[in-house]
Design an enzyme around this catalytic site. Structure first.
Site, mmCIF file in Angstrom:
data_model
loop_
_atom_site.group_PDB
_atom_site.id
_atom_site.type_symbol
_atom_site.label_atom_id
_atom_site.label_comp_id
_atom_site.label_asym_id
_atom_site.label_seq_id
_atom_site.Cartn_x
_atom_site.Cartn_y
_atom_site.Cartn_z
ATOM 1 N N ASN A 10 0.272 -1.117 0.028
ATOM 2 C CA ASN A 10 -0.152 0.000 0.026
ATOM 3 C C ASN A 10 0.561 0.922 0.198
ATOM 4 O O ASN A 10 1.419 1.644 0.953
ATOM 5 C CB ASN A 10 -1.123 -0.160 1.312
ATOM 6 N N LYS A 12 -0.124 4.090 -0.108
ATOM 7 C CA LYS A 12 -0.385 5.398 0.404
ATOM 8 C C LYS A 12 -0.492 6.804 -0.962
ATOM 9 O O LYS A 12 -0.968 6.263 -1.415
ATOM 10 C CB LYS A 12 -0.391 5.850 1.779
ATOM 11 N N HIS A 96 -9.373 1.006 5.224
ATOM 12 C CA HIS A 96 -8.469 0.849 5.482
ATOM 13 C C HIS A 96 -8.829 1.747 6.393
ATOM 14 O O HIS A 96 -9.084 2.504 6.580
ATOM 15 C CB HIS A 96 -7.532 1.257 4.408
ATOM 16 N N GLU A 98 -7.297 4.364 7.863
ATOM 17 C CA GLU A 98 -6.604 6.291 7.850
ATOM 18 C C GLU A 98 -7.842 5.700 7.211
ATOM 19 O O GLU A 98 -8.633 7.740 8.060
ATOM 20 C CB GLU A 98 -5.853 5.900 7.264
ATOM 21 N N GLU A 166 -5.075 -5.151 10.658
ATOM 22 C CA GLU A 166 -3.875 -3.927 10.787
ATOM 23 C C GLU A 166 -5.214 -2.755 12.283
ATOM 24 O O GLU A 166 -5.270 -2.104 12.477
ATOM 25 C CB GLU A 166 -4.007 -2.746 9.428
ATOM 26 N N GLY A 172 2.408 2.669 11.025
ATOM 27 C CA GLY A 172 3.521 3.369 10.664
ATOM 28 C C GLY A 172 4.134 4.433 12.343
ATOM 29 O O GLY A 172 4.557 5.508 12.512
ATOM 30 N N SER A 212 3.158 -2.125 10.293
ATOM 31 C CA SER A 212 4.957 -1.839 10.326
ATOM 32 C C SER A 212 5.711 -2.767 10.222
ATOM 33 O O SER A 212 6.759 -3.136 10.789
ATOM 34 C CB SER A 212 5.193 -1.153 11.644
#
Length: 244
Positions: A10, A12, A96, A98, A166, A172, A212
């Protein structure tokens, strides 16, 4: 037959045309087991989908990072599933964390998106995962089960779905779920699918880990029986090597 290992990248909201071309060149030169052993999917930003699609080696596939919940129309800034199909993009990432956090996408909204994308012939990487607060409160399984239930309530065929677990606290941040933590959640998710969908779906659905992941920790994570691959974030933009 075992579940085929899945590696997704991904990218992003990153990259320039030049940077994207360099990443594709690196991927094209990489030594990877045959497609019957591992499935590789990369997910660049929307604007780079055509250039990646046209230049990426044919045994690797391309995913969009999102698509709209229904047919296109007066939805400024959105991309429809039909558009992705028209571009011959086979995969899409949905739900996702985010987008759930920053754009307030609810479990139900994500479930509807997954169902619509599947109905148009797309394959879906459906993301689920808990925040640090939810983990510390002991509600990890309640959270991911509710997220999965919202998808399961709206689809009947799981053939083209990959679940990506996730943990939000590991995305991150440099923090990684331990192999034991990842295996525990993946195993519980598989039990949930067995009890609430079907034993066949539980056995065949790939559950991948994201958070990560990098070349240094992926081998140990991959050794777990219920970890069927990875959705790699920032590390997918870097050249690295990993041996399984």
């Amino acid at each position: 037959m075992g579940r085929k290992f899945f590696v997704g990248g991904n990218w992003k909201c990153n990259g320039t045309t030049e940077e994207v071309k360099k990443i594709v060149e690196t991927l094209n030169a990489g030594q990877v087991p045959s497609p019957d052993v591992v499935e590789v999917v990369v997910s660049p930003p929307f604007v780079f989908l055509p250039v990646v699609k046209s230049s990426l080696r044919p045994d690797f596939h391309v995913a969009a990072q999102n698509c709209w919940v229904k047919k296109g129309g007066a939805y400024t800034g959105e991309i429809s599933a039909e558009m992705l199909v028209n571009l011959d993009i086979p995969w899409v990432i949905l739900g996702h964390s985010e987008r759930r956090a920053l754009l307030s996408e609810s479990n139900e909204f994500v479930g509807e998106k997954v169902a619509y994308a599947l109905s148009k012939g797309l394959k879906v990487i459906a993301c689920i995962g808990e925040t640090l607060e939810q983990r510390e409160a002991g509600s990890t399984m309640d959270v991911v089960a509710a997220q999965t239930k919202a998808i399961a309530a709206r689809i009947s065929d799981w053939t083209n779905v990959v679940l990506a677990y996730e943990p939000v606290w590991a995305i991150g941040t440099g923090k990684v779920a331990t192999p034991a933590q990842a295996q525990e959640v993946h195993a519980e998710l598989r039990k949930w699918l067995h009890a609430n969908v079907s034993p066949e779906v539980a056995a065949s659905t790939r559950i991948i880990y994201g958070g990560s992941v990098n070349g240094a920790n992926c081998k140990e994570l991959a050794a777990n029986p219920d970890v069927d691959g990875f959705l790699v974030g920032g590390a997918s933009l870097k050249v690295m090597t990993a041996t399984f």
